[in-house]
Design a protein around this motif. Structure first.
Motif, mmCIF file in Angstrom:
data_model
loop_
_atom_site.group_PDB
_atom_site.id
_atom_site.type_symbol
_atom_site.label_atom_id
_atom_site.label_comp_id
_atom_site.label_asym_id
_atom_site.label_seq_id
_atom_site.Cartn_x
_atom_site.Cartn_y
_atom_site.Cartn_z
ATOM 1 N N VAL A 56 -2.735 1.456 -2.675
ATOM 2 C CA VAL A 56 -1.489 0.683 -2.775
ATOM 3 C C VAL A 56 -0.451 1.332 -1.876
ATOM 4 N N HIS A 60 0.933 -3.285 1.356
ATOM 5 C CA HIS A 60 -0.391 -3.853 1.137
ATOM 6 C C HIS A 60 -1.099 -3.199 -0.048
ATOM 7 N N VAL A 61 -2.032 -3.946 -0.611
ATOM 8 C CA VAL A 61 -3.030 -3.433 -1.535
ATOM 9 C C VAL A 61 -4.392 -3.600 -0.868
ATOM 10 N N ARG A 82 1.616 -7.706 0.110
ATOM 11 C CA ARG A 82 2.444 -7.715 -1.101
ATOM 12 C C ARG A 82 3.674 -8.601 -0.952
ATOM 13 N N GLU A 282 2.902 -8.336 -10.059
ATOM 14 C CA GLU A 282 3.544 -9.077 -8.972
ATOM 15 C C GLU A 282 2.567 -10.037 -8.305
ATOM 16 N N HIS A 283 1.245 -9.812 -8.533
ATOM 17 C CA HIS A 283 0.214 -10.688 -7.968
ATOM 18 C C HIS A 283 -1.053 -10.490 -8.793
ATOM 19 N N PHE A 302 -1.786 -6.675 -9.811
ATOM 20 C CA PHE A 302 -1.176 -5.573 -9.082
ATOM 21 C C PHE A 302 0.328 -5.571 -9.340
ATOM 22 N N TRP A 325 -2.499 -1.113 -10.898
ATOM 23 C CA TRP A 325 -3.072 -2.374 -11.370
ATOM 24 C C TRP A 325 -3.475 -2.283 -12.830
#
Length: 333
Positions: A56, A60-61, A82, A282-283, A302, A325
């Motif tokens: 993370v 980006h993840v 992200r 958040e996603h 995530f 996550w």
């Protein structure tokens, strides 16, 4: 001595995971601060081996998976932007698990997978010093070149989960590893900085069906939280811990997870003795696989953590702002 006490003992010397027969070695049951188990698995059909690196960064993840399930090898690269919520995924399944290298000790040796235009090459120290790790990967749309550092004195949480003498799992969760490098997507390069990597190293002999929860969060200074659920219930073992300034503090309590996969963007709650944690998504990544003998359904959210967690020794960590996550995975494998 209760079953819980016997399982939750700390192991401090190298040990083989299995007896010569392939059954679980009773001396291997416990937890560690460094990878001390040699996964000398035997047999075919139910043995599972995998390496998963989750990274993370502020932008980006990234997820990198290499696995062998005996009758198939399942690999994948996942990337999340992200800011926009855009996902890139490449998943590869190879019959009979060909073209895979997976070492029998965590943090050492080479992890590799090659299939068509998918290549992953992870290099770890060969001498067990647990130094720098490099991750290289190439797919038609994405390439990775990452360096994962191992801070001095940094500890990881390893544990053996004993369902029975014939069914068991050894896992190492190594969190809050600083990582730098470059991610390229469709020809555009993105620097990976101010980022944390988490290793999930798994070796075991599994039942055909299993559901688990996993939560991980990392932050500055080697602080992190590792929370699990469901798959360890009734075994006397847990994979729960906090990491404070690089030192692992085990959590032996069984935890309760509360969430709704129909609305996985809502907060996830994880509670138990000494643990009051909330995950703020958040996603949400939703992944499903359906083959003849293999099936998976995963909801992986995530975002960031808040709350507190206390180790069995009384050490408490504030989780506010840790990034990572929370997930539910249902497997038929």
């Amino acid at each position: 001595m209760s079953a819980s006490e016997s399982v939750e003992r700390e192991i401090t010397e190298p040990v083989d995971l299995c007896l010569p027969s392939g059954r679980l070695n009773p001396d291997a049951v416990g937890w560690t601060r460094q990878p001390l188990h040699r996964a000398n698995l035997r047999g075919w059909g139910r043995t599972k081996r995998w390496e998963y690196w989750g990274i993370v960064s502020p932008t980006h993840v990234i997820g990198v998976q290499v696995s062998s399930l005996d009758y198939a090898a399942v690999h994948g690269i996942y990337v999340l932007d992200r800011a926009s919520g855009t996902e890139w995924r490449t998943d590869v399944t190879v019959v009979a698990g060909r073209g895979v290298a997976l070492p029998d000790r965590a943090g050492t040796g080479r992890v590799a997978a090659a299939a068509k235009d998918f290549v992953v090459d992870i290099r770890q120290p060969d001498d067990g010093t647990r130094g720098t790790t490099t991750i290289r990967a190439t797919t038609p749309r994405a390439t990775l070149s990452l360096t994962v550092e191992q801070p001095s004195g940094h500890e990881s949480m390893g544990v053996v989960v004993p369902w029975s003498a014939r069914r068991f799992q050894y896992t190492v969760k190594d969190l809050a590893r600083p990582v730098t490098g470059t991610l390229s997507l469709d020809g555009t390069a993105y620097p990976i900085t101010d980022a944390y990597a988490v290793l999930d190293h798994g070796r075991g002999v599994w039942p055909y069906r299993m559901t688990w929860n996993w939560g991980a969060g990392s932050g500055p200074g080697g602080n992190a939280v590792q929370l699990g659920g469901r798959w360890t219930d009734g075994t006397g073992a847990t994979e729960n811990a906090i990491v404070v300034d690089g030192t692992v503090h085990k959590i032996g309590a069984t935890l309760h997870w509360a969430y709704d996969t129909a609305d996985a963007t809502a907060p996830w709650r994880v509670t138990g003795d000494g643990v009051d944690a909330t995950f703020h998504p958040e996603h949400v990544r939703v992944a499903r696989t359906e083959l003849v003998v293999l099936g998976n359904a995963t909801h992986q959210a995530f975002g960031t953590w808040s709350g507190t967690a206390r180790g069995d020794d009384g050490t408490t960590l504030t989780l506010d702002g840790l990034v990572g996550w929370a997930e539910e995975a249902r497997n038929r494998w």
